[in-house]
Scaffold this motif. Sequence first.
Motif, PDB file in Angstrom:
ATOM      1  N   VAL A 167       0.780  -1.264  -0.037  1.00  0.00           N
ATOM      2  CA  VAL A 167      -0.013   0.011   0.228  1.00  0.00           C
ATOM      3  C   VAL A 167       0.940   1.119  -0.067  1.00  0.00           C
ATOM      4  N   LEU A 168       0.329   2.482  -0.187  1.00  0.00           N
ATOM      5  CA  LEU A 168       1.103   3.667   0.049  1.00  0.00           C
ATOM      6  C   LEU A 168       0.578   4.305   1.102  1.00  0.00           C
ATOM      7  N   GLY A 169      -0.769   4.739   1.212  1.00  0.00           N
ATOM      8  CA  GLY A 169      -1.419   5.316   2.333  1.00  0.00           C
ATOM      9  C   GLY A 169      -2.970   5.101   2.394  1.00  0.00           C
ATOM     10  N   THR A 170      -3.311   4.189   3.322  1.00  0.00           N
ATOM     11  CA  THR A 170      -4.566   3.765   3.602  1.00  0.00           C
ATOM     12  C   THR A 170      -4.860   3.029   4.722  1.00  0.00           C
ATOM     13  N   SER A 171      -6.060   2.503   4.764  1.00  0.00           N
ATOM     14  CA  SER A 171      -6.354   1.771   6.165  1.00  0.00           C
ATOM     15  C   SER A 171      -7.389   0.379   5.666  1.00  0.00           C
ATOM     16  N   PHE A 172      -6.825  -0.771   6.436  1.00  0.00           N
ATOM     17  CA  PHE A 172      -7.269  -1.913   5.907  1.00  0.00           C
ATOM     18  C   PHE A 172      -7.030  -3.043   7.043  1.00  0.00           C
ATOM     19  N   ASN A 173      -7.870  -4.213   6.942  1.00  0.00           N
ATOM     20  CA  ASN A 173      -7.664  -5.044   7.744  1.00  0.00           C
ATOM     21  C   ASN A 173      -7.100  -6.387   7.217  1.00  0.00           C
ATOM     22  N   VAL A 174      -6.279  -7.305   7.829  1.00  0.00           N
ATOM     23  CA  VAL A 174      -5.607  -8.204   7.261  1.00  0.00           C
ATOM     24  C   VAL A 174      -5.904  -9.372   8.300  1.00  0.00           C
ATOM     25  N   TYR A 175      -6.624 -10.391   7.849  1.00  0.00           N
ATOM     26  CA  TYR A 175      -6.619 -11.795   8.554  1.00  0.00           C
ATOM     27  C   TYR A 175      -5.815 -12.810   7.763  1.00  0.00           C
ATOM     28  N   SER A 176      -4.812 -13.107   8.607  1.00  0.00           N
ATOM     29  CA  SER A 176      -3.896 -14.087   8.199  1.00  0.00           C
ATOM     30  C   SER A 176      -3.612 -15.164   9.286  1.00  0.00           C
ATOM     31  N   ARG A 177      -4.503 -16.289   9.229  1.00  0.00           N
ATOM     32  CA  ARG A 177      -4.069 -17.327  10.147  1.00  0.00           C
ATOM     33  C   ARG A 177      -4.240 -18.750   9.407  1.00  0.00           C
ATOM     34  N   SER A 178      -3.120 -19.700   9.682  1.00  0.00           N
ATOM     35  CA  SER A 178      -2.868 -20.964   9.007  1.00  0.00           C
ATOM     36  C   SER A 178      -2.700 -20.730   7.679  1.00  0.00           C
ATOM     37  N   ASN A 179      -3.943 -21.368   6.879  1.00  0.00           N
ATOM     38  CA  ASN A 179      -3.692 -21.159   5.357  1.00  0.00           C
ATOM     39  C   ASN A 179      -4.714 -20.238   4.762  1.00  0.00           C
ATOM     40  N   GLN A 180      -5.435 -19.401   5.936  1.00  0.00           N
ATOM     41  CA  GLN A 180      -6.495 -18.420   5.671  1.00  0.00           C
ATOM     42  C   GLN A 180      -5.890 -16.931   5.524  1.00  0.00           C
ATOM     43  N   LEU A 181      -6.548 -16.356   4.248  1.00  0.00           N
ATOM     44  CA  LEU A 181      -6.110 -14.811   4.205  1.00  0.00           C
ATOM     45  C   LEU A 181      -7.274 -14.148   3.769  1.00  0.00           C
ATOM     46  N   LYS A 182      -7.465 -13.105   4.232  1.00  0.00           N
ATOM     47  CA  LYS A 182      -8.754 -11.922   3.733  1.00  0.00           C
ATOM     48  C   LYS A 182      -7.986 -10.745   4.247  1.00  0.00           C
ATOM     49  N   VAL A 183      -8.132  -9.867   3.046  1.00  0.00           N
ATOM     50  CA  VAL A 183      -7.765  -8.274   3.045  1.00  0.00           C
ATOM     51  C   VAL A 183      -8.857  -7.601   3.085  1.00  0.00           C
ATOM     52  N   SER A 184      -9.222  -6.621   3.768  1.00  0.00           N
ATOM     53  CA  SER A 184     -10.595  -5.636   3.441  1.00  0.00           C
ATOM     54  C   SER A 184     -10.064  -4.289   3.748  1.00  0.00           C
ATOM     55  N   VAL A 185     -10.530  -3.400   2.682  1.00  0.00           N
ATOM     56  CA  VAL A 185      -9.906  -2.045   2.382  1.00  0.00           C
ATOM     57  C   VAL A 185     -11.035  -1.146   2.869  1.00  0.00           C
ATOM     58  N   PHE A 186     -10.581  -0.208   3.766  1.00  0.00           N
ATOM     59  CA  PHE A 186     -11.434   0.670   4.272  1.00  0.00           C
ATOM     60  C   PHE A 186     -11.389   2.283   3.549  1.00  0.00           C
ATOM     61  N   THR A 187      -9.856   2.538   3.304  1.00  0.00           N
ATOM     62  CA  THR A 187      -9.542   3.815   2.540  1.00  0.00           C
ATOM     63  C   THR A 187      -8.528   3.391   1.687  1.00  0.00           C
ATOM     64  N   GLY A 188      -8.579   4.160   0.534  1.00  0.00           N
ATOM     65  CA  GLY A 188      -7.326   3.714  -0.358  1.00  0.00           C
ATOM     66  C   GLY A 188      -7.289   2.929  -1.251  1.00  0.00           C
ATOM     67  N   LYS A 189      -6.214   2.074  -1.955  1.00  0.00           N
ATOM     68  CA  LYS A 189      -5.816   0.912  -2.618  1.00  0.00           C
ATOM     69  C   LYS A 189      -4.982   0.090  -1.979  1.00  0.00           C
ATOM     70  N   VAL A 190      -5.211  -1.482  -2.067  1.00  0.00           N
ATOM     71  CA  VAL A 190      -4.199  -2.324  -1.769  1.00  0.00           C
ATOM     72  C   VAL A 190      -4.012  -3.345  -2.674  1.00  0.00           C
ATOM     73  N   GLN A 191      -2.682  -3.711  -3.030  1.00  0.00           N
ATOM     74  CA  GLN A 191      -2.215  -4.747  -3.881  1.00  0.00           C
ATOM     75  C   GLN A 191      -1.927  -6.123  -2.926  1.00  0.00           C
ATOM     76  N   VAL A 192      -2.756  -6.990  -3.078  1.00  0.00           N
ATOM     77  CA  VAL A 192      -2.841  -8.325  -2.400  1.00  0.00           C
ATOM     78  C   VAL A 192      -2.063  -9.305  -3.463  1.00  0.00           C
ATOM     79  N   GLU A 193      -0.890 -10.170  -2.913  1.00  0.00           N
ATOM     80  CA  GLU A 193      -0.365 -10.913  -3.813  1.00  0.00           C
ATOM     81  C   GLU A 193      -0.048 -12.238  -3.067  1.00  0.00           C
ATOM     82  N   SER A 194      -0.715 -13.469  -3.534  1.00  0.00           N
ATOM     83  CA  SER A 194      -0.590 -14.645  -2.897  1.00  0.00           C
ATOM     84  C   SER A 194      -0.371 -15.797  -3.697  1.00  0.00           C
TER      85      SER A 194
END
Length: 299
Positions: A167-194
């Motif tokens: 990211v550059l400047g933003t707010s977001f939530n990351v859930y990363s446990r075991s083999n689970q991944l969830k990224v939720s964006v509240f403001t701005g933009k986010v690039q997710v690679e997996s």
Amino acid sequence: MKKDQLIQDWLDKELSTEEKLQVEEVIEFTERLKVPDFGKSKEEAWSDLIAKIESKPSDNLRVLQPNGTKKTPWLWLVAAAIIALVAVFGYLNKGEKLTTYTASDGELATIVLPDNSTVTLNAGSTLSFKEKDFEKNRWVTLSGEAFFDVEHGEAFKVLGNHSHITVLGTSFNVYSRSNQLKVSVFTGKVQVESRGNSVIIEKEEEAQLIEGELAVSEFNLNQTATWREGNFYFNSEPLNNVIEELERQFEIEIEVKSEIGQRFYSGFFSKTNMKEALQLVFVPMGLSIQTEGNQVIVE
């Protein structure tokens, strides 16, 4: 590199003079390799380097298996791997140690990073980063769940379970446990690679890893990351995941004596009352609850 005692001892005992000369050529080759990106974890950097060795591009083939040399093709790969491992491990371990924060079960933790970005850790989560030159190399590693409010500046990276979030400047939530991944964006933009997938998501969009693929969907801003206020919402969530959240938030151990592998939960619970939370989750499913101290039996 050539004078490394561990490698030299191994070479002296195991290889012939001809093979030593071959390995010297490999050493010269590996010394020209670029160092992996500093923002990557040791595991990611090593995995990338091994993948490059195994991919055998044409210019590498000329070094690893010169024309007319067929006696010990395995030697080139083994020697290169050993030498590269020492180089990568030494590089990634030099300098300042990681600063690590952990939110234990039943706790939340808020961290102000050196660039004034803030991170709130959910229970059972760990965040690590290097403080030195952080504003120029803004990367953190996360295990668990966290909400990020990132200040504008250099690219900010979150390294998680098989994931790379930029990211550059933003707010977001990351859930990363075991083999689970969830990224939720509240403001701005986010690039997710997996796992070889890459998506860019914006406000009110989330990326979730499903069967090895990143799926993008919309989410409810009012029911996501509310764990910061002690409220937990679920929409068709595997019951096992909900149970794990209950255990983290209330510091309890739940033993389930019924088959729940294919059961899903849609609903809500609050951290303010453990008994009520257990009833909200299990009673609608026709399951009974027995509690004794921090032990809970569900059947």
